[in-house]
Design a protein around this motif. Sequence first.
Motif, PDB file in Angstrom:
ATOM      1  N   CYS A  42       0.856  -1.185   0.000  1.00  0.00           N
ATOM      2  CA  CYS A  42       0.000   0.000   0.000  1.00  0.00           C
ATOM      3  C   CYS A  42       0.895   1.240   0.000  1.00  0.00           C
ATOM      4  N   CYS A  84       0.114   3.300   3.611  1.00  0.00           N
ATOM      5  CA  CYS A  84       0.485   2.786   4.936  1.00  0.00           C
ATOM      6  C   CYS A  84       1.580   1.720   4.878  1.00  0.00           C
ATOM      7  N   CYS A  95      -7.332  -0.828   0.650  1.00  0.00           N
ATOM      8  CA  CYS A  95      -6.459  -1.258   1.737  1.00  0.00           C
ATOM      9  C   CYS A  95      -7.305  -1.347   2.999  1.00  0.00           C
ATOM     10  N   CYS A 106      -5.734   1.145   5.961  1.00  0.00           N
ATOM     11  CA  CYS A 106      -5.860   2.603   5.950  1.00  0.00           C
ATOM     12  C   CYS A 106      -7.013   3.083   5.090  1.00  0.00           C
TER      13      CYS A 106
HETATM   14 ZN   LIG Z   1      -2.932   1.149   3.398  1.00  0.00          ZN
END
Ligand SMILES: [Zn+2]
Length: 182
Positions: free
Chosen positions: A18, A21, A36, A39
């Motif tokens: 990701c 994050c 994701c 996050c």
């Molecule tokens: Zn993320």
Amino acid sequence: MEDTCWKKDETPYMIFACKKCDGYLYVKPTQKTKKCLRCGRTHQVKNIETVEMVRGMTEAVNRVKQLQNDLSLKKMGGTPNFCSQNDFKIPCPSFELVNIEQDLKPSKEETLMDNDYSKDFSKLLHKISKTYNKFPEQLIAMLAGEFSIPIDQISFLKNLFLKENYLIKIKNGYFKIISFPK
Ligand SMILES: [Zn+2]
């Protein structure tokens, strides 16, 4: 409900990190987007920088766990090898590391209602029950994304549902759905 035979999953999955994050995720190349679960950032699959390709959901889940563990170790300062051999300990376990591999058992006080994902998990089981009357644990992991359940919540939810007798373990690591929470 039909007793459908479980086939080996050969679906290709892309593993990627990701951008927001740094958490690792997996996605089927046929999907357009992947959100994701850590996050909430949505990724366009065509823009993803694939770290690795694997076959099958189980492989994808395991690889993500592994990469996530490596990442946690890195964040804690590289190889945790700075203590002497005798008093070697993993320094201050980060919460990520703890959450991933542990088979979290629900505590006595915890009930289905306390868990944010129990409703989604129940929906997931409803879906499974339409097709399978017994199923392997990987099937839960496979459908978790569809119901926005984080992978690291699955084992916890599974144990919660086992504890409340909505789910039972049968032979060969398979599970059977008994009933659903009202
Ligand atoms: Zn993320």
